[in-house]
Design an enzyme around this catalytic site. Structure first.
Site, PDB file in Angstrom:
ATOM      1  N   CYS A  78       0.825  -1.206   0.000  1.00  0.00           N
ATOM      2  CA  CYS A  78       0.000   0.000   0.000  1.00  0.00           C
ATOM      3  C   CYS A  78       0.867   1.269   0.000  1.00  0.00           C
ATOM      4  CB  CYS A  78      -0.994  -0.063   1.160  1.00  0.00           C
ATOM      5  SG  CYS A  78      -2.432   0.959   0.858  1.00  0.00           S
ATOM      6  N   ARG A 135      -7.987   2.741   1.512  1.00  0.00           N
ATOM      7  CA  ARG A 135      -7.556   3.963   0.814  1.00  0.00           C
ATOM      8  C   ARG A 135      -6.379   3.640  -0.109  1.00  0.00           C
ATOM      9  NH1 ARG A 135      -5.445   7.534   3.817  1.00  0.00           N
ATOM     10  NH2 ARG A 135      -5.188   6.208   5.608  1.00  0.00           N
ATOM     11  N   HIS A 171      -3.209  -5.083   1.739  1.00  0.00           N
ATOM     12  CA  HIS A 171      -2.578  -5.327   3.050  1.00  0.00           C
ATOM     13  C   HIS A 171      -2.594  -6.807   3.453  1.00  0.00           C
ATOM     14  CE1 HIS A 171      -2.173  -1.168   4.615  1.00  0.00           C
ATOM     15  NE2 HIS A 171      -3.188  -0.910   3.807  1.00  0.00           N
ATOM     16  N   GLU A 173      -0.778  -8.204   5.550  1.00  0.00           N
ATOM     17  CA  GLU A 173      -0.457  -8.317   6.994  1.00  0.00           C
ATOM     18  C   GLU A 173      -1.724  -8.190   7.852  1.00  0.00           C
ATOM     19  OE1 GLU A 173      -0.216  -5.683   5.217  1.00  0.00           O
ATOM     20  OE2 GLU A 173      -0.541  -3.889   6.425  1.00  0.00           O
TER      21      GLU A 173
HETATM   22  N1  GLN Z   1      -3.809   6.418   1.240  1.00  0.00           N
HETATM   23  C1  GLN Z   1      -2.487   6.154   1.715  1.00  0.00           C
HETATM   24  C2  GLN Z   1      -1.451   6.961   0.958  1.00  0.00           C
HETATM   25  O1  GLN Z   1      -1.756   7.548  -0.019  1.00  0.00           O
HETATM   26  C3  GLN Z   1      -2.144   4.689   1.633  1.00  0.00           C
HETATM   27  C4  GLN Z   1      -3.098   3.907   2.496  1.00  0.00           C
HETATM   28  C5  GLN Z   1      -2.552   2.674   3.075  1.00  0.00           C
HETATM   29  O2  GLN Z   1      -1.332   2.448   3.138  1.00  0.00           O
HETATM   30  N2  GLN Z   1      -3.441   1.882   3.588  1.00  0.00           N
HETATM   31  O3  GLN Z   1      -0.348   7.016   1.345  1.00  0.00           O
END
Ligand code: GLN
Length: 192
Positions: A78, A135, A171, A173
């Site tokens: 992410c 996100r 994710h 994890e």
């Molecule tokens: N929205 C976050 C970003 O832009 C990433 C979100 C996440 O790691 N769960 O950095």
């Protein structure tokens, strides 16, 4: 085998727990000297702008680039994937620029801010992987030697590998499925 988890900000505790479940030594990394002697590094999810700034402030950005250039395997999830990307549609921080991909942050909008979906992953066994997206970014473009490992049903790329680098938009994890962590450990040991 000793794996470091970047612990500036974000979901690093969960990665450390997963690695320990798999029986490997896992240590948090906050300072450049803590990169010494690692067999691999995980860059967790969180807020890429905060992680990027903390990495810069603690002189980790260049130190990580140097280690990766020397062959240290790296796994980003992410925000960690955003930090590994060479290009981001919205980068107001210095990324590591390790992987030749273009990512778009917060790509799924308000409606789908977080969601879970089953993913078919080319390098895992038949069983779908539970993709937990929070996100999440998406991968708009892959270049050069980057290999696509998984897509959403609509074709959106969400998992990639390039040599000893692995990056996921979701994710692993936060699930009880250890297969992606095991896959990374197999990359580290040269089995994958
Ligand atoms: N929205 C976050 C970003 O832009 C990433 C979100 C996440 O790691 N769960 O950095």
């Amino acid at each position: 085998m000793k794996i470091g988890v970047l612990a500036s900000q974000g979901a690093f505790i969960e990665h450390i727990a997963k690695l320990r479940e798999l029986g490997v030594e896992a240590v948090p990394v906050r300072l450049p000297e803590e990169l010494e002697g690692l067999d691999g590094l995980i860059i967790p999810g969180g807020e890429s702008t905060s992680i990027g700034r903390l990495m810069r402030d603690y002189r980790l950005t260049q130190a990580i680039r140097d280690k990766v250039k020397d062959g240290m395997p790296v796994f980003g999830t992410c925000a960690g994937m955003i930090l590994m990307a060479r290009k981001s549609s919205d980068a107001n921080f210095e990324s590591l620029g390790l992987m030749d991909i273009t990512v778009r942050r917060n790509a799924f909008g308000r409606q789908r801010e977080s969601f879970e979906t089953e993913l078919d992953v080319s390098v895992l066994d038949e069983k779908p992987f539970p993709g937990v997206f929070i996100r999440a970014p998406l991968i708009e473009k892959v270049n050069g030697t980057v290999e696509v490992l998984a897509r959403l049903a609509d074709g959106t790329i969400v998992a990639v590998r390039d040599g000893k680098m692995l990056a996921l938009a979701f994710h692993p994890e936060l699930t009880d499925d250890p297969r992606f962590h095991q896959y990374f450990l197999d990359m580290v040991s040269g089995r994958e």
